[in-house]
Write a protein that holds these residues in place. Structure first.
Motif, PDB file in Angstrom:
ATOM      1  N   THR A 108       5.846   6.735  -7.061  1.00 52.98           N
ATOM      2  CA  THR A 108       5.220   5.936  -5.948  1.00 52.98           C
ATOM      3  C   THR A 108       6.144   5.632  -4.731  1.00 52.98           C
ATOM      4  O   THR A 108       7.258   5.567  -4.978  1.00 52.98           O
ATOM      5  CB  THR A 108       4.841   4.490  -6.832  1.00 52.98           C
TER       6      THR A 108
ATOM      7  N   ALA B 204      -4.027   7.212  -3.601  1.00 54.90           N
ATOM      8  CA  ALA B 204      -3.529   6.007  -2.746  1.00 54.90           C
ATOM      9  C   ALA B 204      -3.040   4.848  -3.893  1.00 54.90           C
ATOM     10  O   ALA B 204      -3.708   5.087  -5.129  1.00 54.90           O
ATOM     11  CB  ALA B 204      -4.587   5.353  -1.820  1.00 54.90           C
TER      12      ALA B 204
ATOM     13  N   THR C 132      -5.076   2.084  -8.056  1.00 54.61           N
ATOM     14  CA  THR C 132      -5.008   3.462  -7.802  1.00 54.61           C
ATOM     15  C   THR C 132      -6.387   4.291  -7.783  1.00 54.61           C
ATOM     16  O   THR C 132      -7.078   3.934  -8.244  1.00 54.61           O
ATOM     17  CB  THR C 132      -4.025   3.999  -8.453  1.00 54.61           C
TER      18      THR C 132
ATOM     19  N   TYR D 181       1.379   5.446  -1.760  1.00 50.17           N
ATOM     20  CA  TYR D 181       0.930   6.826  -2.391  1.00 50.17           C
ATOM     21  C   TYR D 181       1.742   6.750  -3.600  1.00 50.17           C
ATOM     22  O   TYR D 181       2.832   6.554  -3.931  1.00 50.17           O
ATOM     23  CB  TYR D 181       1.540   7.856  -1.298  1.00 50.17           C
TER      24      TYR D 181
ATOM     25  N   PHE E  51      -2.439   0.299  -4.055  1.00 52.44           N
ATOM     26  CA  PHE E  51      -2.787  -0.848  -3.379  1.00 52.44           C
ATOM     27  C   PHE E  51      -2.508  -1.818  -4.132  1.00 52.44           C
ATOM     28  O   PHE E  51      -3.121  -1.817  -5.506  1.00 52.44           O
ATOM     29  CB  PHE E  51      -4.076  -0.692  -2.536  1.00 52.44           C
TER      30      PHE E  51
ATOM     31  N   SER F 164       5.615   2.939  -1.539  1.00 51.79           N
ATOM     32  CA  SER F 164       4.739   2.088  -0.955  1.00 51.79           C
ATOM     33  C   SER F 164       5.446   1.185   0.147  1.00 51.79           C
ATOM     34  O   SER F 164       6.737   1.220   0.294  1.00 51.79           O
ATOM     35  CB  SER F 164       4.722   0.955  -2.145  1.00 51.79           C
TER      36      SER F 164
ATOM     37  N   VAL G 255       0.896  -1.159   0.062  1.00 50.06           N
ATOM     38  CA  VAL G 255      -0.090   0.045   0.009  1.00 50.06           C
ATOM     39  C   VAL G 255       0.871   1.128  -0.017  1.00 50.06           C
ATOM     40  O   VAL G 255       2.040   1.109   0.722  1.00 50.06           O
ATOM     41  CB  VAL G 255      -0.970   0.002   1.267  1.00 50.06           C
TER      42      VAL G 255
END
Length: 209
Positions: free
Chosen positions: A200, A82, A108, A65, A84, A202, A63
């Motif tokens: 990204t 977000a 996303t 951003y 994931f 994570s 997970v």
């Protein structure tokens, strides 16, 4: 008479000499014997830190951003949201160097207003080169990526990425860590001259088997 006196005097002088000789022969006047030196105490060698074996398959989830950056996107702020997803890969530990490969996919919530665009997913195929630092493994990674978008910029776009990561062996079977990746996509959604960068960040957890 004189002869008897001489014999007696000689006997009186000889007696102390005989007594001294007897004491010397009995060790009373012998030189002192040196005590043996103590044996050296062995010192245990310092423990040597051994690397952890990172070899094996693993799979897990992440997970985090994500943020887009493009001259073609005229929003007041860079679109972000977000991310994931799931991942799976394999590492081979050569001793101090760990070489691996991985595939992952992220969904996303990233959206842009102008042009109206929604980033549905980002898929990646990675090569990873890490350093076995025991329970920690810092690594660099690079590979190819494909992003799926909808609305005004509808389509699939292939690109590339590179980044850094850190893995920690929480137990024999659990790996946790983090990763930051920088992506580059040219001619986004088949639009000539529309280039998009994506960053990204994570957090990851994997099960090793």
């Amino acid at each position: 008479m004189k002869t008897t006196f001489k014999i007696a005097r000689t006997s009186m002088l000889a007696a102390p000499l005989a007594l001294a000789a007897g004491m010397a022969s009995a060790g009373g006047l012998s030189e002192p014997v040196a005590a043996p030196a103590p044996a050296p105490v062995p010192v245990a060698p310092a423990p040597v830190m051994m690397g952890t074996d990172w070899t094996g398959f693993y799979a897990g989830g992440q997970v985090g951003y994500g943020q887009l950056d493009s001259d073609a996107i005229t929003d007041s702020d860079d679109p972000s949201g977000a991310i994931f997803g799931v991942h799976a890969g394999y590492n081979y530990d050569f001793g101090s160097i760990v070489l691996g490969g991985e595939v992952d996919i992220d969904g996303t919530t990233i959206e842009a207003d102008t042009p109206e665009t929604e980033v549905e997913s980002i898929a990646r195929a990675k090569v990873r080169l890490g350093y076995d630092a025991g329970l920690f493994m810092p690594y660099v990674t690079a590979g190819v990526a494909r992003v799926q978008t909808t609305d005004d910029l509808d389509g699939e776009t292939d690109g590339s990425f590179a980044g850094l990561g850190l893995s920690y062996l929480l137990s024999d079977s659990i790996i946790v860590g983090g990763e930051v990746l920088q992506h580059q996509f040219e001619d986004f959604a088949d639009n000539d001259g529309v280039d998009v960068d994506a960053t990204t960040l994570s957090l990851r957890a994997s099960f090793r088997f």
